[in-house]
Design a protein around this motif. Structure first.
Motif, mmCIF file in Angstrom:
data_model
loop_
_atom_site.group_PDB
_atom_site.id
_atom_site.type_symbol
_atom_site.label_atom_id
_atom_site.label_comp_id
_atom_site.label_asym_id
_atom_site.label_seq_id
_atom_site.Cartn_x
_atom_site.Cartn_y
_atom_site.Cartn_z
ATOM 1 N N ILE A 236 0.842 -1.188 0.000
ATOM 2 C CA ILE A 236 0.000 0.000 0.000
ATOM 3 C C ILE A 236 0.884 1.247 0.000
ATOM 4 N N VAL A 237 0.613 2.138 -0.953
ATOM 5 C CA VAL A 237 1.308 3.424 -1.036
ATOM 6 C C VAL A 237 0.280 4.508 -0.743
ATOM 7 N N TRP A 238 0.596 5.374 0.213
ATOM 8 C CA TRP A 238 -0.388 6.352 0.655
ATOM 9 C C TRP A 238 -0.519 7.492 -0.342
ATOM 10 N N LEU A 239 -1.761 7.765 -0.720
ATOM 11 C CA LEU A 239 -2.116 8.874 -1.602
ATOM 12 C C LEU A 239 -2.382 10.102 -0.740
ATOM 13 N N GLN A 240 -1.594 11.155 -0.948
ATOM 14 C CA GLN A 240 -1.688 12.332 -0.097
ATOM 15 C C GLN A 240 -2.114 13.558 -0.895
ATOM 16 N N ASN A 241 -2.923 14.401 -0.263
ATOM 17 C CA ASN A 241 -3.314 15.675 -0.854
ATOM 18 C C ASN A 241 -2.311 16.754 -0.480
ATOM 19 N N TRP A 242 -1.921 17.558 -1.468
ATOM 20 C CA TRP A 242 -1.104 18.749 -1.259
ATOM 21 C C TRP A 242 -1.895 19.939 -1.799
ATOM 22 N N TYR A 243 -1.566 21.141 -1.305
ATOM 23 C CA TYR A 243 -2.332 22.314 -1.751
ATOM 24 C C TYR A 243 -1.429 23.526 -1.919
ATOM 25 N N SER A 244 -1.669 24.273 -2.987
ATOM 26 C CA SER A 244 -0.980 25.539 -3.251
ATOM 27 C C SER A 244 -1.991 26.681 -3.194
ATOM 28 N N LYS A 245 -1.799 27.588 -2.251
ATOM 29 C CA LYS A 245 -2.687 28.753 -2.172
ATOM 30 C C LYS A 245 -2.542 29.632 -3.404
ATOM 31 N N LYS A 246 -1.309 29.781 -3.876
ATOM 32 C CA LYS A 246 -1.066 30.650 -5.023
ATOM 33 C C LYS A 246 -1.777 30.123 -6.263
ATOM 34 N N ASN A 247 -1.669 28.828 -6.498
ATOM 35 C CA ASN A 247 -2.296 28.239 -7.676
ATOM 36 C C ASN A 247 -3.751 27.837 -7.449
ATOM 37 N N LYS A 248 -4.195 27.876 -6.195
ATOM 38 C CA LYS A 248 -5.533 27.404 -5.829
ATOM 39 C C LYS A 248 -5.749 25.991 -6.376
ATOM 40 N N ASP A 249 -4.759 25.144 -6.097
ATOM 41 C CA ASP A 249 -4.724 23.810 -6.717
ATOM 42 C C ASP A 249 -4.455 22.741 -5.678
ATOM 43 N N CYS A 286 -2.345 13.584 -13.591
ATOM 44 C CA CYS A 286 -2.406 14.413 -14.791
ATOM 45 C C CYS A 286 -2.279 15.887 -14.410
ATOM 46 N N PHE A 287 -1.949 16.719 -15.414
ATOM 47 C CA PHE A 287 -1.769 18.142 -15.151
ATOM 48 C C PHE A 287 -2.268 18.966 -16.331
ATOM 49 N N ILE A 288 -3.122 19.958 -16.020
ATOM 50 C CA ILE A 288 -3.615 20.895 -17.023
ATOM 51 C C ILE A 288 -2.897 22.215 -16.787
ATOM 52 N N SER A 289 -1.930 22.525 -17.621
ATOM 53 C CA SER A 289 -1.083 23.689 -17.392
ATOM 54 C C SER A 289 -1.821 25.004 -17.600
ATOM 55 N N ALA A 290 -2.890 25.004 -18.383
ATOM 56 C CA ALA A 290 -3.608 26.243 -18.688
ATOM 57 C C ALA A 290 -4.092 26.958 -17.432
ATOM 58 N N ASN A 292 -3.103 25.507 -14.101
ATOM 59 C CA ASN A 292 -2.368 24.908 -12.981
ATOM 60 C C ASN A 292 -3.234 23.948 -12.167
ATOM 61 N N ASP A 293 -3.806 22.976 -12.846
ATOM 62 C CA ASP A 293 -4.742 22.063 -12.191
ATOM 63 C C ASP A 293 -4.235 20.632 -12.282
ATOM 64 N N HIS A 294 -3.931 20.032 -11.137
ATOM 65 C CA HIS A 294 -3.612 18.605 -11.068
ATOM 66 C C HIS A 294 -4.901 17.815 -10.872
ATOM 67 N N LEU A 295 -4.993 16.670 -11.514
ATOM 68 C CA LEU A 295 -6.153 15.815 -11.320
ATOM 69 C C LEU A 295 -5.755 14.356 -11.481
ATOM 70 N N ALA A 336 -15.611 24.581 -9.605
ATOM 71 C CA ALA A 336 -15.646 25.368 -10.836
ATOM 72 C C ALA A 336 -15.151 26.796 -10.622
ATOM 73 N N GLU A 337 -15.345 27.322 -9.424
ATOM 74 C CA GLU A 337 -14.940 28.702 -9.146
ATOM 75 C C GLU A 337 -13.429 28.863 -9.231
ATOM 76 N N THR A 338 -12.692 27.870 -8.712
ATOM 77 C CA THR A 338 -11.222 27.948 -8.724
ATOM 78 C C THR A 338 -10.601 27.050 -9.798
ATOM 79 N N GLU A 339 -11.456 26.369 -10.576
ATOM 80 C CA GLU A 339 -10.986 25.423 -11.607
ATOM 81 C C GLU A 339 -10.008 24.408 -11.008
ATOM 82 N N ASP A 340 -10.450 23.776 -9.938
ATOM 83 C CA ASP A 340 -9.576 22.899 -9.141
ATOM 84 C C ASP A 340 -10.220 21.528 -8.975
ATOM 85 N N HIS A 341 -9.512 20.489 -9.435
ATOM 86 C CA HIS A 341 -9.908 19.110 -9.162
ATOM 87 C C HIS A 341 -9.215 18.623 -7.889
#
Length: 365
Positions: A236-249, A286-290, A292-295, A336-341
């Motif tokens: 088992i490999v732990w899936l962790q959430n990270w967050y960037s305030k600047k990118n809202k991602d 995956c990453f949408i550079s337009a 800055n959205d990781h999903l 949808a407001e921050t375009e963040d998955h």
């Protein structure tokens, strides 16, 4: 490069070394004739440890082994000798009989790498090694041995890696290299239930100009058997959430995150390091550079028709299509407001949700 292994001494804890007897300080040299101008040759890329039998054990790569293969060989020297030149014997045809310098060596099968360690569990000890399963299946894995000669893989791998490319022309995958193990506090011997993996790491599409030293904690719930027992267990490999305030991602991943803008949040759940084809599915980062959205996606194209310009970074791990004991559903959500998955196991906090699969439930200690 004509590789060899030589003797050097440190008296200041490894901060500096003296090549005693240089240039006649070699301890491991390839047999005469193992030279070429076309590729690497010789014997090198070693790992060594003080064994459980009172000897210093050393493993090395023979770069022009049988049938032109790159193979692993072994050698020992008595602990009392300090491993000085002339005291080493290579393993050949069933025993340590050949001189370290220019002697023949037999191929060591099943060892995942030349970095060998002593793994202590209670009153028992085994040897353990870390390396890649193969260049075609380049995930870091462990192997174990009672005597340092006969090895068996501990399956499955510690985590999944998509590739092992040293040619860093784009597009490229993550690269994990020079794998090593360490006990807590830098101890040479490994504790039964926990130790660390260290590696040189390159991110996808990065060159050696940007390389990092990383470490990952490995926790063992059940001590190993030697040879390993047949099992259907999944690492088992732990899936962790990270967050960037600047990118809202939000960024959900199992990989090292080296961007200082991203701060660790909670662990979402555990994914498998190896797929179970009858009921598993790969999870891709995956990453949408337009914007800055990781999903995360279970589509190997990262849903390009839905997200134009999306780039697949890596295989994060594997999730189960079926529910089972200790598993919880994993959802992908969208703001949808921050375009963040982002991903969660709590659907009540999720809008525009997509079911991705089941993951191991994380219980904080």
């Amino acid at each position: 490069t004509n590789k060899s292994v030589a003797y050097a001494v440190s008296t200041d804890g490894g901060r500096s070394f003296t090549k005693v007897g240089h240039p006649h300080n070699a301890i491991i040299l390839a047999p005469y004739g193992n030279t070429t101008t076309k590729h690497q040759c010789g014997e090198g890329d070693l790992g060594a440890t003080v064994g459980t039998d009172g000897n210093i054990h050393l493993w090395f790569r023979e770069w022009d082994g049988p049938h032109g293969m790159v193979t692993i060989g072994a050698a020992i020297a008595p602990w009392q000798s300090g491993g000085t030149p002339g005291t080493w014997k290579k393993y050949y045809n069933g025993n340590y009989s050949q001189p370290g310098r220019h002697g023949q060596s037999s191929q060591i099968w099943g060892m995942t790498g030349t970095a060998g360690y002593v793994w202590r569990c209670g009153k028992s000890s085994t040897y353990v090694s870390i390396g890649l399963t193969s260049h075609h299946y380049p995930s870091p894995a462990l192997s174990t041995s009672v005597d340092g000669i006969h090895w068996s893989w501990l399956s499955p791998p510690l985590w999944f890696a998509d590739g092992y490319s040293w040619n860093r022309t784009r597009p490229t995958t993550d690269l994990y290299a020079y794998l090593a193990l360490s006990g807590d506090g830098g101890k040479d011997d490994l504790d039964c239930n926990q130790f660390w993996v260290y590696a040189t790491y390159l991110q996808p599409n990065e060159t050696f100009k940007n390389r990092y030293l990383i470490r990952r904690k490995i926790t063992i719930n059940q001590p190993p058997t030697v040879p390993p027992a047949v099992s259907n267990d999944v690492v088992i490999v732990w899936l962790q959430n990270w967050y960037s305030k600047k990118n809202k991602d939000h960024w959900g991943t199992t990989a090292p995150v080296l961007d200082d803008m991203y701060k660790p949040q909670h662990i979402v759940g555990g994914v498998g390091s190896l797929n179970q084809p009858e009921h598993g599915v790969a999870l891709y980062g995956c990453f949408i550079s337009a914007h800055n959205d990781h999903l995360l996606s279970t589509d190997d194209t990262c849903e390009q028709t839905k997200f134009p310009g999306v780039v697949k970074l890596r295989t994060v791990g594997f999730v189960s299509k079926q529910h089972g004991p200790g598993l919880v559903p994993l959802y992908r959500c969208y703001n949808a407001e921050t375009e963040d998955h982002y991903v969660t196991t709590e659907p009540t906090s999720c809008v525009a949700q997509s079911f991705l699969g089941h993951v191991k439930k994380y219980i904080s200690s």
